[in-house]
Motif scaffolding. Structure first.
Motif, mmCIF file in Angstrom:
data_model
loop_
_atom_site.group_PDB
_atom_site.id
_atom_site.type_symbol
_atom_site.label_atom_id
_atom_site.label_comp_id
_atom_site.label_asym_id
_atom_site.label_seq_id
_atom_site.Cartn_x
_atom_site.Cartn_y
_atom_site.Cartn_z
ATOM 1 N N GLU A 1 29.563 41.568 9.450
ATOM 2 C CA GLU A 1 28.694 40.408 8.855
ATOM 3 C C GLU A 1 29.356 39.116 9.200
ATOM 4 O OE1 GLU A 1 26.956 38.687 4.818
ATOM 5 O OE2 GLU A 1 28.735 39.949 4.858
ATOM 6 N N GLU A 2 30.650 38.997 9.389
ATOM 7 C CA GLU A 2 31.205 37.680 10.097
ATOM 8 C C GLU A 2 30.934 37.493 11.392
ATOM 9 O OE1 GLU A 2 35.723 35.939 10.427
ATOM 10 O OE2 GLU A 2 35.599 37.925 9.350
ATOM 11 N N TRP A 3 30.961 38.561 12.204
ATOM 12 C CA TRP A 3 30.767 38.710 13.712
ATOM 13 C C TRP A 3 29.156 38.285 13.842
ATOM 14 C CZ3 TRP A 3 26.965 41.401 16.118
ATOM 15 C CH2 TRP A 3 26.640 41.117 17.540
ATOM 16 N N ALA A 4 28.354 38.668 13.068
ATOM 17 C CA ALA A 4 27.058 38.487 13.224
ATOM 18 C C ALA A 4 26.677 37.293 12.886
ATOM 19 C CB ALA A 4 26.078 39.623 12.357
ATOM 20 N N MET A 5 27.440 36.582 11.915
ATOM 21 C CA MET A 5 26.997 35.202 11.150
ATOM 22 C C MET A 5 27.547 34.363 12.479
ATOM 23 S SD MET A 5 27.687 35.275 7.296
ATOM 24 C CE MET A 5 27.353 33.521 7.200
ATOM 25 N N GLN A 6 28.754 34.534 12.962
ATOM 26 C CA GLN A 6 29.330 33.714 14.050
ATOM 27 C C GLN A 6 28.421 33.535 15.282
ATOM 28 O OE1 GLN A 6 33.109 35.369 14.890
ATOM 29 N NE2 GLN A 6 34.074 34.108 12.874
ATOM 30 N N GLU A 7 27.949 34.892 15.629
ATOM 31 C CA GLU A 7 26.974 35.087 16.910
ATOM 32 C C GLU A 7 25.727 34.104 16.414
ATOM 33 O OE1 GLU A 7 26.253 36.322 20.682
ATOM 34 O OE2 GLU A 7 27.905 35.961 19.299
ATOM 35 N N ASP B 1 25.128 31.846 14.653
ATOM 36 C CA ASP B 1 25.578 30.273 14.535
ATOM 37 C C ASP B 1 25.560 29.525 15.788
ATOM 38 O OD1 ASP B 1 26.304 27.673 13.113
ATOM 39 O OD2 ASP B 1 28.076 28.072 13.915
ATOM 40 N N ARG B 2 26.304 30.528 16.727
ATOM 41 C CA ARG B 2 26.322 30.047 18.049
ATOM 42 C C ARG B 2 25.288 29.908 18.573
ATOM 43 N NH1 ARG B 2 26.724 31.971 23.247
ATOM 44 N NH2 ARG B 2 26.330 33.934 22.421
ATOM 45 N N LEU B 3 24.250 31.035 18.535
ATOM 46 C CA LEU B 3 22.854 30.965 19.559
ATOM 47 C C LEU B 3 22.120 29.870 18.834
ATOM 48 C CD1 LEU B 3 22.760 34.933 19.645
ATOM 49 C CD2 LEU B 3 23.020 33.178 21.583
ATOM 50 N N ALA B 4 22.143 29.771 17.491
ATOM 51 C CA ALA B 4 21.444 28.705 16.664
ATOM 52 C C ALA B 4 21.648 27.250 17.273
ATOM 53 C CB ALA B 4 21.508 28.787 15.457
ATOM 54 N N LEU C 1 22.947 26.842 20.202
ATOM 55 C CA LEU C 1 22.349 26.870 21.685
ATOM 56 C C LEU C 1 20.810 26.708 21.476
ATOM 57 C CD1 LEU C 1 22.840 27.118 24.735
ATOM 58 C CD2 LEU C 1 22.522 29.823 24.426
ATOM 59 N N THR C 2 20.255 27.190 20.863
ATOM 60 C CA THR C 2 18.889 26.850 20.895
ATOM 61 C C THR C 2 18.507 25.354 20.601
ATOM 62 O OG1 THR C 2 18.495 29.142 19.936
ATOM 63 C CG2 THR C 2 16.804 27.734 19.524
ATOM 64 N N GLU C 3 19.293 24.877 19.631
ATOM 65 C CA GLU C 3 19.084 23.567 19.141
ATOM 66 C C GLU C 3 19.366 22.685 20.479
ATOM 67 O OE1 GLU C 3 21.054 19.930 16.091
ATOM 68 O OE2 GLU C 3 21.783 22.207 15.883
ATOM 69 N N ALA C 4 20.211 22.826 21.329
ATOM 70 C CA ALA C 4 20.443 22.046 22.541
ATOM 71 C C ALA C 4 19.279 22.503 23.571
ATOM 72 C CB ALA C 4 21.852 22.575 23.035
ATOM 73 N N LEU C 5 18.878 23.460 23.611
ATOM 74 C CA LEU C 5 17.730 23.786 24.425
ATOM 75 C C LEU C 5 16.378 23.058 23.864
ATOM 76 C CD1 LEU C 5 18.439 27.317 25.623
ATOM 77 C CD2 LEU C 5 18.863 25.329 26.990
ATOM 78 N N THR C 6 16.252 22.678 22.536
ATOM 79 C CA THR C 6 14.994 22.375 22.076
ATOM 80 C C THR C 6 15.050 20.895 21.897
ATOM 81 O OG1 THR C 6 15.297 23.249 19.829
ATOM 82 C CG2 THR C 6 13.981 24.617 21.228
ATOM 83 N N ALA C 7 16.180 20.216 22.218
ATOM 84 C CA ALA C 7 16.170 18.973 21.995
ATOM 85 C C ALA C 7 15.641 17.937 22.912
ATOM 86 C CB ALA C 7 17.895 18.356 21.942
#
Length: 309
Positions: free
Chosen positions: A141-147, A149-152, A154-160
């Motif tokens: 669960e900790e790994w999945a949440m970290q991943e 958050d990282r991808l979120a 990245l998505t935020e950066a790509l959609t800015a």
């Protein structure tokens, strides 16, 4: 409807599946990232690899990421699979895109499905996003949440998007290239060969959908992406035309990108990035529209295939 034909390979299906997997790993995991990172780093004023790992978004970060992401998708999911199909297996792309009557009408129909279906499953997407695990799975669960958050980030950066031009580039990289590449690989190649190996189209559709969802490495979006993969799989099975799921996939992605852009521009209040389900009335509309259009699609291609037999 499709039958398990040798569209991809004349080899034993399991052998073909191994070769497809190796091709995708080579292109999407090794060559694509190397070429993409090299090209993007050449236009980026900074240490791109370090900034990607730590999500430090300096000037030109979005442009560099678009170049890298687009290159990875093009090389790993389009270029090498096409080379694999045409040069190594000596097969043609033409049978994947057969001429059919009323294709333009059906593209409109499946485009609407690609927009309505995610609305209908948005409660499942919200449930998946907020899923909790038992204590013994705390490490996962900790790994999945970290991943996530990282991808979120990245998505935020790509959609800015700062301009309409950025939006157009985003539509190509986030919507068009993945729709073409992912449908070619997961529906055209994997689903077809899984059908040949299992002789069960439903097993083929759902197994390829599981792989399709898992490869995105976003567990908190696994269920809705799995269902979308199954949707595209059945659209391909019914139609026998890879253009149909490709177009539905593209409209699904493009609609999300445009909605995020409009939200960032303060033109609409809907925020798809928060993961919340849409109001129940819109879920109901989505269910009714999706069900009706899916039945129409199934009926149309069943009638078409009966007429050509």
């Amino acid at each position: 409807m499709l039958t398990p034909r040798n569209l991809v390979s004349d080899r034993p299906p399991l052998q073909s599946l191994v070769r497809i997997t190796l091709n995708v790993v080579l292109g999407f995991v090794i060559l694509g990232p190397i070429i993409g990172l090299t090209a993007a780093d050449a236009i980026y004023d900074g240490d791109l690899l370090n900034d990607v790992q730590h999500m430090t978004m300096g000037p030109g970060f979005m442009e560099a990421m678009f170049l890298m992401q687009g290159t990875v998708t093009f090389v790993g999911l389009i270029l090498l699979p096409v080379i694999h199909l045409t040069r190594l297996e000596h097969k043609s792309l033409a049978p994947f895109f057969p001429p059919q009557p009323k294709t333009w009408m059906m593209l409109v129909v499946v485009a609407a499905i690609g927009i309505a279906f995610p609305t209908s499953i948005s409660p499942l997407a919200e449930w998946n996003l907020n899923m909790k695990f038992p204590e013994f799975m705390s490490g996962f669960e900790e790994w999945a949440m970290q991943e996530e958050d990282r991808l979120a980030k990245l998505t935020e950066a790509l959609t800015a998007f700062g301009s309409v031009g950025d939006l157009m580039i985003g539509l190509v990289v986030i919507a068009l290239l993945p729709a073409i590449g992912e449908e070619l690989v997961f529906r055209g190649l994997l689903q077809g060969e899984l059908w040949r190996s299992t002789l069960n189209i439903h097993v083929a559709i759902w197994v390829s959908s599981v792989i399709f969802s898992a490869i995105h490495m976003q567990f908190y979006g696994f269920i809705p992406r799995l269902l979308l993969g199954a949707l595209f799989g059945y659209l391909y099975y019914w139609s026998g035309n890879l253009l149909i799921p490709m177009f539905s996939h593209f409209l699904n992605n493009a609609f999300a990108v445009i909605m995020v852009y409009l939200n960032h521009m303060k033109l609409i209040d809907v925020n798809l990035e928060n993961g919340e389900a849409v109001p129940p009335i819109y879920v109901m509309y989505g269910v009714v529209i999706s069900t009706g259009l899916l039945y129409f699609t199934w009926k149309h291609y069943r009638t078409l295939n009966e007429a050509t037999e």
